[in-house]
Design a protein around this motif. Structure first.
Motif, PDB file in Angstrom:
ATOM      1  N   ARG A   1       0.558  -1.179  -0.016  1.00 37.64           N
ATOM      2  CA  ARG A   1       0.056   0.065   0.032  1.00 37.64           C
ATOM      3  C   ARG A   1       0.668   0.812  -0.067  1.00 37.64           C
ATOM      4  O   ARG A   1       1.994   1.295   0.307  1.00 37.64           O
ATOM      5  CB  ARG A   1      -0.651   0.053   0.975  1.00 37.64           C
ATOM      6  N   PHE A   2       0.223   2.037  -0.622  1.00 34.75           N
ATOM      7  CA  PHE A   2       1.424   3.268  -1.285  1.00 34.75           C
ATOM      8  C   PHE A   2       0.711   5.079   0.095  1.00 34.75           C
ATOM      9  O   PHE A   2       1.851   5.765  -0.436  1.00 34.75           O
ATOM     10  CB  PHE A   2       0.888   3.975  -1.891  1.00 34.75           C
ATOM     11  N   SER A   3       0.338   4.578   0.866  1.00 34.09           N
ATOM     12  CA  SER A   3      -0.285   5.564   1.943  1.00 34.09           C
ATOM     13  C   SER A   3      -0.587   4.937   2.807  1.00 34.09           C
ATOM     14  O   SER A   3      -1.416   3.763   3.004  1.00 34.09           O
ATOM     15  CB  SER A   3      -0.844   6.235   2.015  1.00 34.09           C
ATOM     16  N   SER A   4      -1.057   5.234   4.460  1.00 31.24           N
ATOM     17  CA  SER A   4      -1.535   4.364   5.781  1.00 31.24           C
ATOM     18  C   SER A   4      -2.288   4.135   5.307  1.00 31.24           C
ATOM     19  O   SER A   4      -3.280   3.891   6.342  1.00 31.24           O
ATOM     20  CB  SER A   4      -0.731   5.408   6.731  1.00 31.24           C
ATOM     21  N   ALA A   5      -3.571   5.362   4.780  1.00 32.11           N
ATOM     22  CA  ALA A   5      -4.835   4.848   4.844  1.00 32.11           C
ATOM     23  C   ALA A   5      -5.504   4.373   3.190  1.00 32.11           C
ATOM     24  O   ALA A   5      -6.584   3.956   3.408  1.00 32.11           O
ATOM     25  CB  ALA A   5      -5.448   6.700   4.752  1.00 32.11           C
ATOM     26  N   GLY A   6      -4.571   4.592   1.887  1.00 36.53           N
ATOM     27  CA  GLY A   6      -4.382   3.529   1.455  1.00 36.53           C
ATOM     28  C   GLY A   6      -4.961   1.567   1.262  1.00 36.53           C
ATOM     29  O   GLY A   6      -5.219   1.139   1.916  1.00 36.53           O
TER      30      GLY A   6
END
Length: 691
Positions: free
Chosen positions: A333-338
């Motif tokens: 995943r490419f962001s903590s929220a993604g």
């Protein structure tokens, strides 16, 4: 140093290293304290004191390192010693989940579960020493030596079976099931305190046509196989040469990852246990994979893996668990929220056999998948790519339930029995790329897998059918039964359930008429999966050449009452199952080097130990095989090809092709016999004046 003093100095080195890894991870993530990690080192009432642990294991959150490799000793043999822990007086009240087994190279705790590397055509010696201590409260084996019993390892008459008996099975290797080889029925090593023989040296030759790949070794002592493997008593075998089929792996970093399971406190014993809490703990190269579900008061860090950013690596993953399946995914995943995104994996081999077409050539080289289901004993070898800089990555096992049928009462989400929830098997961190190896010359890829060639195209001699069921009133009785016979638990002393006259090829249909999944495994050979529930398989889309396959539960019971599953079925043949899960497998019995008394069984080892196993006699008898074919043909139960095969170019293929054509004219069926076997048989019969 996380903490100082005599307690730190008294710790074994591997515990110090584990704590330092966790401390580093905690600092990296901004965690102030490592009290949870350090607290894990406090000795539990049943734990052995530091420095005396027979089978030491890493702490949660440790870095995942490859298993050690074992070199041959001066006598040319691999030396393994079976040890266990939790057997001292202070461990009298130890629960089963605190009990550990292991196989140590050269009896060195630092060489636990070592990798054994072998080559096709090599003669191998494995010296096994049994130093297991008895443990009360564990099941005993179903074996005991009777006067006159012919054992591979001489033992005193009347030696009773206990949980400190053991042996070895060389899982997936196509070697003889005879004394000194892959014999698991009459090879029994007693512990020294019993007065029996505790040391034995296996000696066998790896076939010259053994495919390169990932195999493994583990005990196969009927009745306690589950407990010994749950305790961690297993290791990896690598048959070298994969780069000769897939040159790209020759310059990639190799990682060997072994997934295991272990007993834990039973969630059914706690009223507050959440429904998705698993019944087994799992590990990766012995690093615990803790379940951080609703019951976790203090979440533990996942095992740690390092891969260079974007680096391609060759991963060889074995499911050495006794009872647990894994649904493997590589996710970024490419962001903590993604969202977590499944990544492609290039699957090169499954169950120790490279992905090849029916002629033995790699064909499309590999298949790209995003999900790999590994039942117990399954192995997968694939190329993965490390995450790009800045991305998070993990090795993940998806949710899995052994009760899969949509109309199966036990498939209800409220029933957590044998639930295997999703877990993060390892966090993956970017690191400097591994050292690159020299590329293998391109012409090496012209080699092919010579064993199992033309299996899908071979004519079949016989069709056999078997089914899985159990006695629901007695969870101690599980059955694997030939069609038409009454189910009964496996008996080590009983005659073979099946006799196969070789060389031949047979089609076996396996049905699961039970309310839970089972895993079919056969010793000595591999098979082609021809059909799943009547649908033909595609070699290009899924691994079809394997030695183990999962059969999910009966697909339709026609009843929502769990108590009615076997109602009116006193023989437990599963007649209430309206739609069993079914696979059709093409069995390769064409090689003389597998002759002997062998086994097939469910590789969920709880089920195997409770009777879900059968015995087969593999008899090398070309004349009987031909006579059997003639009888079956006359009965109309076998269809022979009517057209003569095209003669392939090359002198070596002309004679066998002509002999196959002549054999059809003579009414004999030898189409599934390998070329060299045909020539050997013809020569022998000519010498006897039969031709």
């Amino acid at each position: 140093m996380p903490f100082a003093g005599r307690r730190w100095l008294a710790l074994p080195d591997h515990h110090k290293e584990a704590v330092m890894v966790i401390f580093s991870i905690a600092r990296f993530r901004g965690v102030v304290a490592v009290a949870v990690a350090a607290g894990g080192l406090h000795a539990a009432p049943w734990a052995q004191s530091a420095g005396t642990e027979a089978c030491p294991r890493p702490m949660p959150g440790s870095a995942v390192t490859d298993p050690p490799e074992l070199a041959k000793a001066g006598d040319g043999a691999f030396h393994l010693t079976a040890r266990n822990s939790g057997t001292g007086p202070e461990d009298r009240d130890a629960p089963a989940y605190a009990y550990r087994f292991c196989l140590r190279g050269n009896d060195d705790a630092r060489l636990q579960a070592p990798v054994l590397r072998m080559s096709a055509g090599e003669t191998v010696r494995v010296a096994l020493s049994n130093r297991l201590q008895a443990k009360t409260g564990f099941p005993e084996t179903h074996v005991m030596t009777a006067p006159g019993t012919s054992l591979c390892v001489p033992q005193p008459d009347g030696l009773a079976g206990g949980n400190n008996l053991t042996n070895l099975h060389y899982h997936g290797l196509n070697i003889p099931p005879r004394c000194g080889g892959d014999e698991t029925i009459n090879t029994v090593l007693a512990a020294p305190q019993t007065g029996g023989t505790a040391d034995y040296t296996y000696q066998f030759t790896i076939p010259a046509n053994e495919p390169p790949g990932l195999y493994w070794y583990h005990p196969h002592m009927h009745g306690v196989s589950q407990q010994q493997i749950l305790g961690g008593m297993s290791g990896i075998i690598v048959i070298d040469g994969m780069e000769k089929l897939f040159p790209e792996v020759g310059h990639l970093t190799e990682r060997i990852l072994v997934l295991r399971d272990q007993d834990k406190p039973n969630p059914a014993d706690r009223e507050d246990a959440p429904q998705d809490e698993p019944w087994k703990d799992v590990s990766i190269n012995y690093v615990p994979v803790t379940w951080n579900g609703k019951a976790s008061a203090a979440p533990q860090p996942a095992p740690q893996l390092s891969v260079g950013a974007g680096e391609r690596q060759f991963w060889r993953v074995a499911n050495a668990a006794a009872d647990t399946a894994f649904v493997l995914k590589l996710q970024y995943r490419f962001s903590s929220a993604g969202p977590w995104q499944d990544q492609p994996l290039e699957l090169l081999a499954f169950d120790g056999v490279p992905q090849v077409d029916d002629s033995g050539m790699p064909g499309a080289r590999s298949m790209t998948v995003t999900r790999i289901v590994l039942p117990p004993a399954g192995r997968a070898e694939f190329i993965m790519a490390g995450p790009p800089a800045g991305a998070e990555a993990r090795l993940y096992s998806d949710d899995y339930n052994r009760y899969l049928a949509s109309t199966n009462p036990k498939a209800d989400a409220t029933d957590a029995t044998d639930r295997q929830p999703a877990r993060v098997l390892a966090d993956i961190h970017s690191a400097p790329a591994g050292r690159q190896k020299a590329a293998v010359p391109r012409q090496a890829a012209e080699e092919r897998v010579k064993r199992f060639m033309n299996l899908r195209q071979s004519s079949t001699l016989r069709n056999r059918s078997f089914f899985f069921t159990k006695d629901p009133a007695d969870e101690g009785n599980f059955f694997l039964t030939p069609e038409g016979r009454t189910p009964k638990p496996f008996d080590m002393a009983a005659p073979p359930d099946v006799t196969v006259n070789m060389p031949t090829v047979e089609d076996w249909t396996i049905e699961n008429r039970d309310s839970e999944s089972h895993v079919f495994h056969i010793h000595q050979i591999h098979f082609r999966v021809l059909e799943v529930n009547g649908v033909p398989t595609d070699d290009r889309a899924e691994p079809t050449l394997r030695d183990t396959i999962e059969l999910p539960a009966c697909r339709d019971w026609g009843s929502a009452d769990p108590e009615a599953l076997y109602q009116g079925d006193p023989a437990f043949v599963g007649k209430n199952c309206r739609e069993p899960f079914r696979v059709k497998l093409r069995m390769d019995f064409r090689e003389q080097d597998i002759a002997g008394t062998s086994l097939f069984h469910c590789h969920i080892l709880e089920h195997q130990d409770k009777g879900m196993m059968a015995k087969m006699e593999l008899a090398w008898n070309p004349q009987a095989a031909r006579e059997e074919a003639r009888i079956l043909r006359e009965q109309g139960s076998m269809a022979l090809e009517r057209s003569a095969p095209a003669i392939e170019p090359g002198a070596q293929s002309v004679v066998p092709a002509l002999m196959r054509t002549v054999s059809r004219l003579l009414g004999e069926r030898v189409a599934a016999v390998p070329d060299d076997a045909i020539c050997r048989t013809a020569t022998a019969e000519a010498a006897d004046g039969k031709r």
